[in-house]
Design an enzyme around this catalytic site. Structure first.
Site, short mmCIF file in Angstrom:
data_model
loop_
_atom_site.label_atom_id
_atom_site.label_comp_id
_atom_site.label_asym_id
_atom_site.label_seq_id
_atom_site.Cartn_x
_atom_site.Cartn_y
_atom_site.Cartn_z
N HIS A 7 -64.74 33.86 -63.17
CA HIS A 7 -64.20 32.83 -62.39
C HIS A 7 -63.38 31.77 -63.16
CE1 HIS A 7 -68.37 31.20 -63.49
NE2 HIS A 7 -67.44 29.95 -63.57
N GLU A 43 -71.27 23.37 -55.81
CA GLU A 43 -70.25 24.54 -56.08
C GLU A 43 -69.87 25.24 -54.88
OE1 GLU A 43 -71.42 27.78 -59.18
OE2 GLU A 43 -71.66 28.69 -57.16
N GLN A 60 -64.05 28.91 -58.72
CA GLN A 60 -65.28 28.11 -58.38
C GLN A 60 -64.74 26.56 -58.45
OE1 GLN A 60 -67.57 27.27 -61.70
NE2 GLN A 60 -69.42 27.91 -61.06
N HIS A 84 -62.83 24.96 -66.72
CA HIS A 84 -63.23 25.99 -67.49
C HIS A 84 -62.88 27.48 -67.12
CE1 HIS A 84 -66.83 26.03 -64.83
NE2 HIS A 84 -66.96 27.30 -65.12
N GLU A 134 -67.11 29.98 -70.54
CA GLU A 134 -68.43 30.39 -69.94
C GLU A 134 -68.57 31.89 -69.97
OE1 GLU A 134 -68.79 29.05 -65.93
OE2 GLU A 134 -70.96 29.76 -65.57
CO CO Z 1 -68.71 28.29 -64.06
#
Ligand code: CO
Length: 139
Positions: A7, A43, A60, A84, A134
């Site tokens: 994501h 989220e 996301q 991110h 991530e």
């Molecule tokens: Co994330």
């Protein structure tokens, strides 16, 4: 090994409003909503593509739910935007150790629990050319 983009994490002021934007603009399907208390965020995951398997890619959307969360501080400093990138791996523990040996610092060490029952860590942006990165292993 890292096999795909899981994501892109985008910080916004209002998740519901952002979900509506991504649905109306691109037709992405909302598949998951969760408050992650440990990270102080709400989220929403929108699936990109229609395969429906557990290894799809997602947008996301993240909204801070507490003023003292890291995402809240980030939003104050940068405003809404890309936060991110997350890579999918079948073994986040092994991948984190491999990257540590290369001098890349994991932020959760050992990896911790993410949304959707995933296991995750983040890599320090200073060790990744300025990109908060991530690593995600699906349950
Ligand atoms: Co994330």
């Amino acid at each position: 090994m890292i096999g795909r983009i899981d994501h892109i994490g985008i910080v916004c002021r209002d998740v519901d409003e952002a979900v509506e934007f991504y649905r109306a603009t691109y037709g992405f399907e909302l598949t998951h909503v969760e408050v992650i208390e440990s990270q102080g965020v709400r989220e929403a995951m929108l699936r990109v593509g229609a395969t429906g398997d557990g290894a799809a890619s997602y947008i996301q959307l993240l909204e801070p739910v507490r003023a003292d969360s890291a995402v809240s501080a980030w939003l104050e400093r940068h405003g809404p935007g890309v936060h991110h990138i997350a890579f999918g791996t079948d073994d986040v523990d092994a991948e984190s150790e491999r990257l540590k040996a290369r001098g890349i610092r994991p932020i959760f060490d050992p990896p911790g629990t993410g949304s959707r029952g995933t296991k995750v860590t983040f890599l320090h942006p200073r060790d990744c050319l300025g990109v908060l990165t991530e690593l995600v292993t699906l349950p």
